[in-house]
Design an enzyme around this catalytic site. Structure first.
Site, PDB file in Angstrom:
ATOM      1  N   LYS A 139     -94.243 -93.664  39.846  1.00  0.00           N
ATOM      2  CA  LYS A 139     -93.754 -92.300  39.957  1.00  0.00           C
ATOM      3  C   LYS A 139     -94.933 -91.362  40.192  1.00  0.00           C
ATOM      4  O   LYS A 139     -95.020 -90.715  41.220  1.00  0.00           O
ATOM      5  CB  LYS A 139     -92.980 -91.895  38.696  1.00  0.00           C
ATOM      6  CG  LYS A 139     -91.920 -92.901  38.245  1.00  0.00           C
ATOM      7  CD  LYS A 139     -90.695 -92.904  39.115  1.00  0.00           C
ATOM      8  CE  LYS A 139     -89.778 -94.106  38.941  1.00  0.00           C
ATOM      9  NZ  LYS A 139     -89.307 -94.414  37.619  1.00  0.00           N
ATOM     10  N   TRP A 149     -82.132 -92.949  31.772  1.00  0.00           N
ATOM     11  CA  TRP A 149     -83.176 -93.899  31.360  1.00  0.00           C
ATOM     12  C   TRP A 149     -83.193 -94.118  29.861  1.00  0.00           C
ATOM     13  O   TRP A 149     -83.337 -95.247  29.384  1.00  0.00           O
ATOM     14  CB  TRP A 149     -84.549 -93.481  31.896  1.00  0.00           C
ATOM     15  CG  TRP A 149     -84.636 -93.774  33.357  1.00  0.00           C
ATOM     16  CD1 TRP A 149     -84.726 -92.872  34.369  1.00  0.00           C
ATOM     17  CD2 TRP A 149     -84.587 -95.074  33.980  1.00  0.00           C
ATOM     18  NE1 TRP A 149     -84.735 -93.529  35.585  1.00  0.00           N
ATOM     19  CE2 TRP A 149     -84.656 -94.871  35.365  1.00  0.00           C
ATOM     20  CE3 TRP A 149     -84.475 -96.377  33.503  1.00  0.00           C
ATOM     21  CZ2 TRP A 149     -84.624 -95.924  36.288  1.00  0.00           C
ATOM     22  CZ3 TRP A 149     -84.448 -97.435  34.397  1.00  0.00           C
ATOM     23  CH2 TRP A 149     -84.517 -97.198  35.771  1.00  0.00           C
ATOM     24  N   ASP A 203     -91.135 -92.995  26.685  1.00  0.00           N
ATOM     25  CA  ASP A 203     -91.110 -93.430  28.083  1.00  0.00           C
ATOM     26  C   ASP A 203     -91.545 -92.221  28.915  1.00  0.00           C
ATOM     27  O   ASP A 203     -90.792 -91.271  29.089  1.00  0.00           O
ATOM     28  CB  ASP A 203     -89.689 -93.881  28.462  1.00  0.00           C
ATOM     29  CG  ASP A 203     -89.599 -94.320  29.928  1.00  0.00           C
ATOM     30  OD1 ASP A 203     -90.578 -94.140  30.680  1.00  0.00           O
ATOM     31  OD2 ASP A 203     -88.533 -94.838  30.309  1.00  0.00           O
TER      32      ASP A 203
HETATM   33  C1  LIG Z   1     -88.311 -95.395  37.038  1.00  0.00           C
HETATM   34  C2  LIG Z   1     -88.136 -95.286  35.581  1.00  0.00           C
HETATM   35  C3  LIG Z   1     -87.935 -96.409  34.771  1.00  0.00           C
HETATM   36  C4  LIG Z   1     -87.830 -97.797  35.325  1.00  0.00           C
HETATM   37  O1  LIG Z   1     -89.019 -98.259  35.819  1.00  0.00           O
HETATM   38  P1  LIG Z   1     -89.150 -99.764  36.339  1.00  0.00           P
HETATM   39  O2  LIG Z   1     -90.584 -99.853  36.727  1.00  0.00           O
HETATM   40  O3  LIG Z   1     -88.219 -99.920  37.496  1.00  0.00           O
HETATM   41  O4  LIG Z   1     -88.798-100.663  35.211  1.00  0.00           O
HETATM   42  C5  LIG Z   1     -87.805 -96.218  33.418  1.00  0.00           C
HETATM   43  N1  LIG Z   1     -87.885 -94.992  32.869  1.00  0.00           N
HETATM   44  C6  LIG Z   1     -88.077 -93.883  33.610  1.00  0.00           C
HETATM   45  C7  LIG Z   1     -88.159 -92.549  32.948  1.00  0.00           C
HETATM   46  C8  LIG Z   1     -88.211 -94.006  34.988  1.00  0.00           C
HETATM   47  O5  LIG Z   1     -88.419 -92.907  35.733  1.00  0.00           O
END
Ligand SMILES: *Cc1c(COP(=O)(O)O)cnc(C)c1O
Length: 359
Positions: A196, A102, A172
């Site tokens: 998540k 990511w 993030d």
């Molecule tokens: C799932 C995830 C993303 C992507 O999320 P989207 O909603 O599909 O854009 C980005 N960063 C992390 C750490 C993730 O777990």
């Protein structure tokens, strides 16, 4: 079929109590005569839902007054795509730390907007480690430093907030937000998709420090302009209203569990139990440096990959689903977010032990 134990990485399992409440309110929300998804987002009923969602999140994370909390669309991908245009503020450089799939993606997109200083990378170790913060390259001219607190695919998690010596920290936090106590005041921006650990997909939470809101790149669309969204309470256009409601229910559930302190203890206990079972076995292994193992996403491989198919098929017959690892890593992955129950963990560990005996 009874409800399975769902180990999917995201969208992922939700607390059953939340689903039941949503079900009971589905046709008529608290005497309003309509479903939340039918309400005007400007009406007083929805306004009260939005307000308690925001208040509960602020309370859970103890977000200080000098931060704005935004509920946007576009996912985490939308945010790492638009953060540079929001906060470069005339600067040309930003630092990025690469610890997995990511953060790597965020870097690729960041490069379109600025000079990326790669402060640290664990790609050489196949993203099984986190480079020591003392060895990071910190460029004082950088507008911000971006990192990913939990790498959902590689199962690597920061156990501490890195010290960036004054460079605004952008995180993030998609896959470990609300899984533990954090000091929000250490961050410039925290962002996270909801699918998540916070609810269904469709909302992205952005927590941004006031002083970072300001001069944005002129080509930035208004819906991704944090200052404009902050000024209109994230309602510059129609929000994902039903999803706000569902995530709001998860916030109330989390408070009822005892908040982040209580859920963190649960998460530690569940992760330790599963890692112990993996480490004690001859069949399963996890490659991540023990100091940085994720409490949320636990990847593991079988000694012999030809057993993967049988493992997954038999797991399914035991109501254990979503265990297939990401295609880039292979093997298995158990995602055990806040909503995972102790009985789900025990069922997985029991199954793994039984499978090992027959393998
Ligand atoms: C799932 C995830 C993303 C992507 O999320 P989207 O909603 O599909 O854009 C980005 N960063 C992390 C750490 C993730 O777990």
């Amino acid at each position: 079929m009874a409800r399975a134990f769902n180990f999917s990485a995201g969208p992922s399992a939700l607390p059953e109590a939340v689903l039941k409440q949503a079900q009971s309110e589905f046709l008529d929300w608290q005497g309003s005569g309509m479903s939340v998804m039918e309400m005007s987002h400007r009406g007083k009923e929805f306004m009260s839902i939005a307000e308690s969602f925001q208040t509960d999140l602020i309370e859970l994370l103890a977000i200080p007054d000098n931060y704005k909390v935004l509920f946007l669309q576009g996912g985490a991908t939308g945010q790492f795509s638009f953060i540079p245009q929001n906060i470069l503020n005339g600067k040309t450089k930003a630092c990025y730390v690469q610890t997995g799939a990511w953060s790597k993606k965020a870097i690729q997109i960041g490069k379109k907007h600025c000079d990326v200083v790669l402060s640290a990378s664990s790609e050489n170790s196949k993203f099984t480690d986190i480079p020591a913060v003392n060895d990071w390259t910190l460029d004082s001219e950088a507008a911000y430093l971006h990192y990913t607190s939990n790498e959902t695919i590689h199962g690597v998690e920061f156990q501490e907030i890195p010290d960036t010596q004054g460079i605004p920290l952008v995180c993030d936090m998609s896959s470990n937000i609300l899984s533990r106590n954090i000091d929000v005041s250490r961050f410039g921006i925290i962002y996270a998709g909801t699918q998540k650990n916070m609810g269904p997909s469709g909302v992205t939470v952005v927590i941004v420090r006031d002083d970072l809101l300001g001069d944005v790149c002129p080509s930035l669309p208004d819906v991704f302009n944090y200052a404009k969204q902050a000024a209109s309470d994230s309602m510059l256009n129609t929000p994902a209203s039903y999803n706000w409601y569902l995530v709001g229910l998860v916030m109330k559930w989390l408070k009822a569990q005892g908040g982040l302190e209580a859920i963190e203890l649960q998460n530690i206990a569940q992760a330790n139990k599963l890692y112990q079972a993996i480490d004690d076995s001859d069949l399963y292994s996890n490659p991540v440096n023990k100091a940085y193992r994720s409490r949320m996403n636990i990847p593991f491989v079988l000694k012999d990959a030809s057993l993967d198919k049988a493992f997954l098929a038999q797991a399914q017959t035991h109501q254990l689903i979503g265990l297939k690892g990401h295609r880039s890593v292979g093997g298995m992955r158990a995602s055990i977010y806040n909503a995972m129950t102790d009985s789900g963990i025990d069922a997985l560990i029991d199954f793994m032990a039984d499978f090992e005996k027959t393998a």
